[in-house]
Design an enzyme around this catalytic site. Structure first.
Site, PDB file in Angstrom:
ATOM      1  N   GLU A  27     138.429   4.601 131.505  1.00 25.66           N
ATOM      2  CA  GLU A  27     137.573   5.583 132.144  1.00 25.66           C
ATOM      3  C   GLU A  27     136.214   4.969 132.470  1.00 25.66           C
ATOM      4  O   GLU A  27     135.836   3.927 131.934  1.00 25.66           O
ATOM      5  CB  GLU A  27     137.385   6.807 131.230  1.00 25.66           C
ATOM      6  CG  GLU A  27     138.667   7.567 130.944  1.00 25.66           C
ATOM      7  CD  GLU A  27     138.463   8.800 130.089  1.00 25.66           C
ATOM      8  OE1 GLU A  27     138.981   9.864 130.462  1.00 25.66           O
ATOM      9  OE2 GLU A  27     137.765   8.700 129.049  1.00 25.66           O
TER      10      GLU A  27
ATOM     11  N   ASP B 171     130.098  12.473 128.507  1.00 25.58           N
ATOM     12  CA  ASP B 171     129.696  11.291 129.272  1.00 25.58           C
ATOM     13  C   ASP B 171     128.434  11.491 130.113  1.00 25.58           C
ATOM     14  O   ASP B 171     128.261  12.531 130.749  1.00 25.58           O
ATOM     15  CB  ASP B 171     130.809  10.896 130.241  1.00 25.58           C
ATOM     16  CG  ASP B 171     132.140  10.676 129.568  1.00 25.58           C
ATOM     17  OD1 ASP B 171     132.175  10.606 128.330  1.00 25.58           O
ATOM     18  OD2 ASP B 171     133.147  10.572 130.295  1.00 25.58           O
TER      19      ASP B 171
END
Length: 523
Positions: free
Chosen positions: A221, A36
């Site tokens: 998330e 990420d």
């Protein structure tokens, strides 16, 4: 170019190195694992990209923050690890802001602190139960080169403690004059909102979720909350909550969804939600391909147009993609706007001005009013390339489907097929013959999205050594997919099936590697 050649040579020198798949347009670390994006931020003329990074191996683990910088989003300089995993914790995702008002007191008005809010995942011996997740703060006074952990650690915990409380996204809420943080309890799934006057002390505001969107094992998330004017009208400002969903995304595995609604400084309310239990296709998605997760916005941009970047991969197979000595890359940075498409507000994406100007500096080749009748046509050799920018407009004149095959071999045994189906009104990417597909049974091969019923279709296609990004319908439809073709598969084939189609415009611009970005490894 010298640095890029050196990196490719290093890839070759390592057993199993894969320079043929080292992206030219998309950021990758020199080696090892990344996932990420964390805290992308613009400061003093430089774009900073932080990201989840394993500095020890090409697999998930030892989670730290990698760091790269760019002045144009095309040429990236990789730096030393910004914040490293230690004996007491791993450092998970988060965000970075420039505290220009010096609300934290950690800098000065003349030299504001670069403040990172991130998730600490505590280990045994840390004073916390192993696996507990909480939000911590570090700050930099030298533009992100070095970081200091704040003395209060963590700055935000959940009560009772949680092993799923993570991913703080922080932004300044101008109407209230305070900071807002979005976090998740990932397995609830719920987004928790907090406020702070100083980035250090946080007060709970409200919860959002799961908004009828929940399936067994689903995690939420990387939440991001931001506002945009609808159709450019400041009087019609909407709020958007972007959220990473894994699994159960629109293309399987992980993906990024979004909700459009309102925010009053305390509570986010989503509008026009589908009924509870609806299929994932009933919700809005940043991307309908398999490989766009954890999208984030750059903070502190001088312009009002937001800029996004995401992880170009999928948790279904991220650990097995056949790239070495690195695993993981970023999407191309995209601007984002909110437009009314088919009578409802939709996020619309487009490459930023740096990329557009760079493409314009290359020579393109146009094929206008090219009519095909149930045939495939290999385009001339001057359109060949591993890295391409393609503009496509097709008018259906009876064809069942039409489109292009990219990164193709002349015998068509290899190629990625991008097609518009005039019968079913769908846009699709078929990567079943795109090259290496055998590294995971979860590497989904075909992705499709419904489109308006029309005889005309247009698309912007960005091709890199190991990816395609397709944008259509004013950028409200995006399909991002990884591919792993052999280097020699560099042709473009136009096709029409089941009748006639006219390519009213087809422009192919090979993006010469000599002008491609350098991605320099840290010293």
């Amino acid at each position: 170019m010298a640095a890029q050649k050196a990196r490719a040579a290093q890839d070759v020198a390592q057993p199993g190195g894969t320079p043929q798949w080292r992206p030219s347009l998309h950021y990758t670390p020199h080696k090892y694992w990344m996932n990420d994006p964390n805290g992308p931020v613009f400061y003093k003329g430089v774009y900073h990209l932080f990201y989840q990074y394993n500095p020890m191996a090409a697999e998930w683990g030892n989670m730290s923050w990698g760091h790269a910088t760019s002045t144009d989003l095309l040429h990236w300089q990789e730096h030393d690890v910004a914040m490293a995993s230690g004996h007491d914790r791993d450092i998970f995702s988060g965000s970075v802001v420039i505290d220009s008002r010096n609300t934290s007191g950690l800098g000065t008005p003349e030299n504001p602190a670069m403040v990172a809010l991130y998730t600490s995942v505590f280990k045994a011996g840390s004073g916390h139960e192993a696996g507990i997740q909480a939000q911590s703060l570090s700050y930099s006074l030298d533009g992100g080169s070095t970081w200091r952990a704040y003395r209060k650690d963590p700055v935000l915990t959940l009560s009772p403690d949680s092993m799923q409380f993570r991913d703080p996204g922080v932004s300044w809420y101008e109407p209230g004059g305070y900071w807002v943080m979005t976090t998740v309890v990932a397995d609830a799934p719920v987004i928790k909102l907090y406020r702070s006057d100083n980035l250090i002390d946080w007060t709970f505001l409200s919860d959002f979720g799961p908004a009828g969107f929940i399936r067994p094992g689903m995690l939420w998330e990387m939440p991001t909350l931001f506002a945009l004017p609808l159709d450019g009208d400041p009087a019609q400002r909407k709020w958007i909550m972007m959220i990473g969903v894994n699994p159960w995304s629109i293309a399987g595995g992980s993906g990024t969804a979004y909700f459009v609604g309102s925010f009053d400084g305390r509570t986010f309310h989503a509008e026009n939600l589908p009924p509870d239990g609806s299929d994932p296709s009933s919700y809005d998605w940043v991307d309908h391909g398999a490989d766009h997760y954890a999208a984030m916005l750059f903070s502190n941009l001088p312009a009002s147009t937001p800029l996004t970047i995401g992880w170009m991969n999928n948790w279904d197979y991220a650990g097995t993609v056949p790239t070495e000595p690195w695993k993981g890359q970023m999407t191309l940075p995209m601007t984002v706007a909110l437009k009314t498409i088919n009578n409802r507000p939709r996020l619309c994406f487009a490459p930023d001005a740096h990329y557009t100007a760079w493409v314009a500096s290359h020579r393109g080749h146009s094929f206008n009013a090219m009519r095909l009748s149930t045939e495939r046509r290999l385009l001339p050799g001057n359109t060949r390339g591993e890295v391409l920018d393609i503009r496509l407009e097709i008018h259906g004149r009876g064809a069942r489907a039409a489109g292009v095959i990219l990164r193709a071999s002349p015998d068509e045994k290899t190629g990625t097929r991008i097609a518009y189906d005039f019968e079913h009104h769908t846009l699709s990417v078929d990567r079943s013959r795109s090259g290496r597909t055998d590294f995971s049974q979860h590497f989904s091969q075909w992705h499709s999205v419904n489109m308006p019923h029309t005889a005309d279709v247009s698309a912007h296609i960005i091709v890199d050594r190991n990816s395609v990004e397709v944008l259509a319908l004013e950028g409200s439809v995006v399909i991002t997919d990884l591919i792993f073709p052999p280097a020699e598969a560099d042709h473009v084939i136009a096709f029409a099936e089941g009748g006639d189609a006219e390519f009213t415009n087809l422009r192919v611009t090979p993006l010469d590697d000599r002008a491609a970005r350098d991605q320099e490894a840290p010293p």
